[in-house]
Design a protein around this motif. Sequence first.
Motif, PDB file in Angstrom:
ATOM      1  N   SER A 178       0.784  -1.206   0.070  1.00  0.00           N
ATOM      2  CA  SER A 178       0.349  -0.085  -0.204  1.00  0.00           C
ATOM      3  C   SER A 178       0.484   1.242  -0.070  1.00  0.00           C
ATOM      4  O   SER A 178       0.384   2.442  -0.612  1.00  0.00           O
ATOM      5  N   GLY A 179       1.856   0.639   0.167  1.00  0.00           N
ATOM      6  CA  GLY A 179       2.973   2.492   0.054  1.00  0.00           C
ATOM      7  C   GLY A 179       3.227   3.113   1.219  1.00  0.00           C
ATOM      8  O   GLY A 179       3.472   4.389   1.331  1.00  0.00           O
ATOM      9  N   ILE A 180       2.593   2.334   2.587  1.00  0.00           N
ATOM     10  CA  ILE A 180       2.063   3.913   3.643  1.00  0.00           C
ATOM     11  C   ILE A 180       3.621   3.541   4.329  1.00  0.00           C
ATOM     12  O   ILE A 180       3.700   2.185   4.639  1.00  0.00           O
ATOM     13  N   ASP A 181       3.499   4.694   5.302  1.00  0.00           N
ATOM     14  CA  ASP A 181       5.173   4.760   5.767  1.00  0.00           C
ATOM     15  C   ASP A 181       5.650   4.085   7.138  1.00  0.00           C
ATOM     16  O   ASP A 181       4.362   3.434   7.408  1.00  0.00           O
ATOM     17  N   GLY A 182       6.740   3.329   7.088  1.00  0.00           N
ATOM     18  CA  GLY A 182       6.516   1.768   7.682  1.00  0.00           C
ATOM     19  C   GLY A 182       6.075   2.175   9.298  1.00  0.00           C
ATOM     20  O   GLY A 182       5.734   1.313   9.984  1.00  0.00           O
ATOM     21  N   GLY A 183       6.536   3.506   9.413  1.00  0.00           N
ATOM     22  CA  GLY A 183       5.935   3.921  10.905  1.00  0.00           C
ATOM     23  C   GLY A 183       4.972   2.875  10.801  1.00  0.00           C
ATOM     24  O   GLY A 183       4.718   2.790  12.412  1.00  0.00           O
ATOM     25  N   ILE A 184       3.783   3.024  11.062  1.00  0.00           N
ATOM     26  CA  ILE A 184       2.381   2.595  10.456  1.00  0.00           C
ATOM     27  C   ILE A 184       3.087   1.184  10.841  1.00  0.00           C
ATOM     28  O   ILE A 184       1.366   0.870  11.277  1.00  0.00           O
ATOM     29  N   ALA A 185       3.441   0.418   9.737  1.00  0.00           N
ATOM     30  CA  ALA A 185       3.525  -0.794  10.229  1.00  0.00           C
ATOM     31  C   ALA A 185       3.652  -1.234  10.870  1.00  0.00           C
ATOM     32  O   ALA A 185       4.008  -2.641  11.571  1.00  0.00           O
ATOM     33  N   ARG A 186       5.042  -0.541  11.829  1.00  0.00           N
ATOM     34  CA  ARG A 186       5.336  -0.779  12.835  1.00  0.00           C
ATOM     35  C   ARG A 186       4.118  -1.756  14.104  1.00  0.00           C
ATOM     36  O   ARG A 186       3.958  -2.971  14.630  1.00  0.00           O
ATOM     37  N   GLY A 187       2.938  -1.005  14.162  1.00  0.00           N
ATOM     38  CA  GLY A 187       1.808  -1.802  14.714  1.00  0.00           C
ATOM     39  C   GLY A 187       1.534  -2.668  14.155  1.00  0.00           C
ATOM     40  O   GLY A 187       1.207  -3.582  14.843  1.00  0.00           O
ATOM     41  N   ALA A 188       1.622  -2.633  12.949  1.00  0.00           N
ATOM     42  CA  ALA A 188       1.006  -4.079  12.682  1.00  0.00           C
ATOM     43  C   ALA A 188       1.971  -5.737  12.990  1.00  0.00           C
ATOM     44  O   ALA A 188       1.813  -6.541  13.809  1.00  0.00           O
ATOM     45  N   LEU A 189       3.032  -5.261  13.359  1.00  0.00           N
ATOM     46  CA  LEU A 189       3.995  -5.785  12.607  1.00  0.00           C
ATOM     47  C   LEU A 189       4.161  -6.106  14.518  1.00  0.00           C
ATOM     48  O   LEU A 189       4.786  -7.823  15.314  1.00  0.00           O
ATOM     49  N   GLU A 190       4.450  -5.738  15.763  1.00  0.00           N
ATOM     50  CA  GLU A 190       4.545  -5.876  16.962  1.00  0.00           C
ATOM     51  C   GLU A 190       3.467  -5.305  17.834  1.00  0.00           C
ATOM     52  O   GLU A 190       3.518  -5.340  19.331  1.00  0.00           O
ATOM     53  N   HIS A 191       2.167  -5.720  17.304  1.00  0.00           N
ATOM     54  CA  HIS A 191       1.438  -5.678  19.109  1.00  0.00           C
ATOM     55  C   HIS A 191       1.410  -7.277  19.536  1.00  0.00           C
ATOM     56  O   HIS A 191       0.347  -6.839  19.901  1.00  0.00           O
TER      57      HIS A 191
END
Length: 306
Positions: free
Chosen positions: A219-232
């Motif tokens: 989706s090209g949304i920046d990596g900071g947003i994706a950290r929540g998905a990766l680390e929750h």
Amino acid sequence: MLQEKNYIAIRNSQINYYKNVGLYYAENGSFVLYKPPGKLMTDLRLEEERHPPELYIHQQDRIVAIKELQAGFNRHISRSIKTGNVVAVKSTLCHLVEETLTEPRSGTLQALPETVDTLVSGYSKNPEIIKTFASISFKDYSTVIHSVNVMALTLGFCFYSKMSFYETKRLGLSALLHDVGKTEIPEKILRAPRKLTRKEFNIMKRHPKLGEYIIRVKSGIDGGIARGALEHHEKLDGSGYPQGIQHISFVGQLLGIIDCYEALTNEERPYRRAKSPLDTLKLLKTDVEAGKFDRKIFEKFCYSLV
Ligand SMILES: [Fe+2]
Ligand SMILES: [Fe+2]
């Protein structure tokens, strides 16, 4: 003769949102163009229901159709915030997220930042309302409702902590997307009416990495947003997954706490009853004592609920 599987039925309540896709009706096993692309159905026609009872879009138009729906839902959410109809906001938001999650790898997540912007702007002056959001329950508890609730609780936390607009929007979006990887986990595992087997749980454990990939790469949304998905699902004592790390980002830690709270208070399963907020907080406190969650974030979250 056209094949039925190439056409998808649409909901009547959504007809007015479709402009750039053609709408079709079925006649004697064929599909006939009813509304050409580029035109909206007139209000009068909709009001008087002067249209075939069942309308369809072509499979090829699926992504354009989802984007038009999202734009329509976003407008509806904005209107409902202004009129104070919080139930309409939540149900429209759930529809929007549901549509979005049918094709998350096709760029449909890109409509969600606008949605979160609208919610943050709309409720920042009246944060009490967002607190009631998570307690409005709908019949079918699903990943969609869970994600919307986690986002509402996260926004409540941000408003309570007086975070900047920018940070609030980022955390809200991260919360809304934290379980997007579950769209790629088989339904029979997601909805298993019992505890998962070890093999099933190992498959379930893939959702953080899948989510991170969908958000950041697809989706090209920046990596900071994706950290929540990766680390929750990570824990500070290293007992979490997928990586078992002990240095967890703030968003990962916050969503970890709120995710557990939301699931325990709302998700009712045949083998487990939903718990009261107080019992849930007591349970989470034992995880804090055990070094799994950060005490300060947990305490702040407790205060944000009051
Ligand atoms: Fe999760
Ligand atoms: Fe979750």
